[in-house]
Design a protein around this motif. Structure first.
Motif, PDB file in Angstrom:
ATOM      1  N   LEU A  43       0.814  -1.222   0.000  1.00 25.00           N
ATOM      2  CA  LEU A  43       0.000   0.000   0.000  1.00 25.00           C
ATOM      3  C   LEU A  43       0.843   1.264   0.000  1.00 25.00           C
ATOM      4  O   LEU A  43       0.408   2.297  -0.524  1.00 25.00           O
ATOM      5  N   ILE A  44       2.036   1.219   0.592  1.00 25.01           N
ATOM      6  CA  ILE A  44       2.891   2.416   0.601  1.00 25.01           C
ATOM      7  C   ILE A  44       4.051   2.267  -0.371  1.00 25.01           C
ATOM      8  O   ILE A  44       4.236   3.099  -1.267  1.00 25.01           O
ATOM      9  N   GLY A  45       4.850   1.214  -0.205  1.00 25.79           N
ATOM     10  CA  GLY A  45       6.050   1.059  -1.024  1.00 25.79           C
ATOM     11  C   GLY A  45       5.766   0.975  -2.515  1.00 25.79           C
ATOM     12  O   GLY A  45       6.466   1.579  -3.325  1.00 25.79           O
ATOM     13  N   THR A  46       4.712   0.241  -2.871  1.00 27.95           N
ATOM     14  CA  THR A  46       4.382   0.084  -4.294  1.00 27.95           C
ATOM     15  C   THR A  46       3.542   1.243  -4.815  1.00 27.95           C
ATOM     16  O   THR A  46       3.849   1.837  -5.855  1.00 27.95           O
ATOM     17  N   LEU A  47       2.486   1.593  -4.092  1.00 29.85           N
ATOM     18  CA  LEU A  47       1.568   2.617  -4.590  1.00 29.85           C
ATOM     19  C   LEU A  47       2.138   4.025  -4.520  1.00 29.85           C
ATOM     20  O   LEU A  47       1.614   4.932  -5.162  1.00 29.85           O
ATOM     21  N   SER A  48       3.228   4.223  -3.751  1.00 25.38           N
ATOM     22  CA  SER A  48       3.831   5.558  -3.701  1.00 25.38           C
ATOM     23  C   SER A  48       4.525   5.918  -5.007  1.00 25.38           C
ATOM     24  O   SER A  48       4.936   7.064  -5.183  1.00 25.38           O
ATOM     25  N   THR A  49       4.660   4.964  -5.926  1.00 26.08           N
ATOM     26  CA  THR A  49       5.177   5.293  -7.256  1.00 26.08           C
ATOM     27  C   THR A  49       4.105   5.931  -8.129  1.00 26.08           C
ATOM     28  O   THR A  49       4.406   6.449  -9.198  1.00 26.08           O
ATOM     29  N   TYR A  50       2.843   5.904  -7.670  1.00 23.94           N
ATOM     30  CA  TYR A  50       1.741   6.462  -8.444  1.00 23.94           C
ATOM     31  C   TYR A  50       1.028   7.603  -7.723  1.00 23.94           C
ATOM     32  O   TYR A  50       0.249   8.328  -8.339  1.00 23.94           O
ATOM     33  N   ALA A  51       1.268   7.747  -6.410  1.00 25.35           N
ATOM     34  CA  ALA A  51       0.597   8.785  -5.626  1.00 25.35           C
ATOM     35  C   ALA A  51       1.562   9.284  -4.564  1.00 25.35           C
ATOM     36  O   ALA A  51       2.533   8.601  -4.235  1.00 25.35           O
TER      37      ALA A  51
END
Length: 264
Positions: free
Chosen positions: A183-191
């Motif tokens: 939820l943070i490590g992966t999705l922080s590349t998009y948000a």
């Protein structure tokens, strides 16, 4: 015609040491290795692992969609939880063991200090939780329903020791992969990181709550877990260590209280 007295050939002397080009451009040289969970665009294979692990996890723990038909009627709640947790623990280790292994690099520098910080943070969270509950409920605050279920399983089930392992070590490993790494490590590349981190903290607290009052018990630890992950350069191993420390202390206190009760 006069000649220039300054020599035209290149000479090396102690006063004028030779300068050689840097092996790497300044903007590409690094002095520290970022953990494997640093934001990079996930590949198709990464999304495959995330989908296989994350979709069932979200369905079971966030939506509560556990088909009753797949659970034998003879199983009690503790046995069911152990079976489900075992499946997700195997999946987490099989799909994301590289992330955990590589993120131990965060402890290569000042390991004792970083471990001491975890104990300090646990104490801070414990004080915040205690003060918040006393301020709202008084000197006899109720136990959160999720915590009561854990207490009942650890004090009355025949599988108490196995359940204790999952509460202290296994469940934190699985939850850190979903709530922090994905939820943070992966999705922080998009948000923006603060957006996905806030969503992660709220979902983590929500997943442990059976009623809104339980947020008092779980929101502080959820926020601190999120901060530990973000400020450790997104080291899922470091956040898991704090999560496991918190749960292990809770399990230890439950067993200690159980042993002391007959003598009081």
């Amino acid at each position: 015609m006069t000649t220039d007295p300054r020599p035209t050939e290149i000479s090396l002397s102690p006063q004028t040491p030779a300068k050689f080009p840097d092996p790497l451009p300044a903007d590409t040289a690094t002095t520290d290795t970022a953990p494997a969970s640093s934001p990079t665009r996930p590949t198709r294979a990464d999304w495959g692992r995330i989908a296989i692990f994350g979709i069932p996890y979200a369905a079971l723990f966030l939506l509560g969609a556990i088909p009753a038909s797949i659970i034998p009627q003879s199983w009690d709640l503790t046995t069911t939880n152990i079976a489900i947790d075992s499946v997700f623990l195997v999946m987490a280790l099989a799909f994301f063991w590289r992330e955990y292994a590589s993120d131990f690099s965060y402890l290569h520098t000042y390991p004792l200090l970083k471990i001491a910080v975890l104990f300090g943070l646990w104490f801070v969270v414990a004080v915040i939780q205690l003060v918040s509950r006393l301020a709202i409920y008084g000197i006899n605050p109720p136990v959160a329903e999720n915590q009561q279920l854990v207490i009942d399983a650890l004090t009355s089930s025949r599988l108490a020791l196995l359940f204790a392992f999952f509460v202290a070590v296994g469940a934190p490993l699985v939850e850190e992969i979903f709530y922090r790494h994905i939820l943070i490590g992966t999705l922080s590349t998009y948000a923006p990181t603060w957006v996905v981190a806030s969503i992660s903290a709220l979902l983590f607290a929500y997943m442990h709550c059976h009623q809104w009052q339980d947020m008092i018990a779980y929101l502080p630890i959820s926020i601190v877990l999120t901060l530990v992950y973000v400020f450790s350069r997104k080291s899922v191993t470091y956040s898991w260590m704090f999560h496991a420390l918190n749960n292990s202390i809770m399990v230890g206190l439950i067993f200690l209280t159980q042993d002391m009760l007959p003598h009081t």
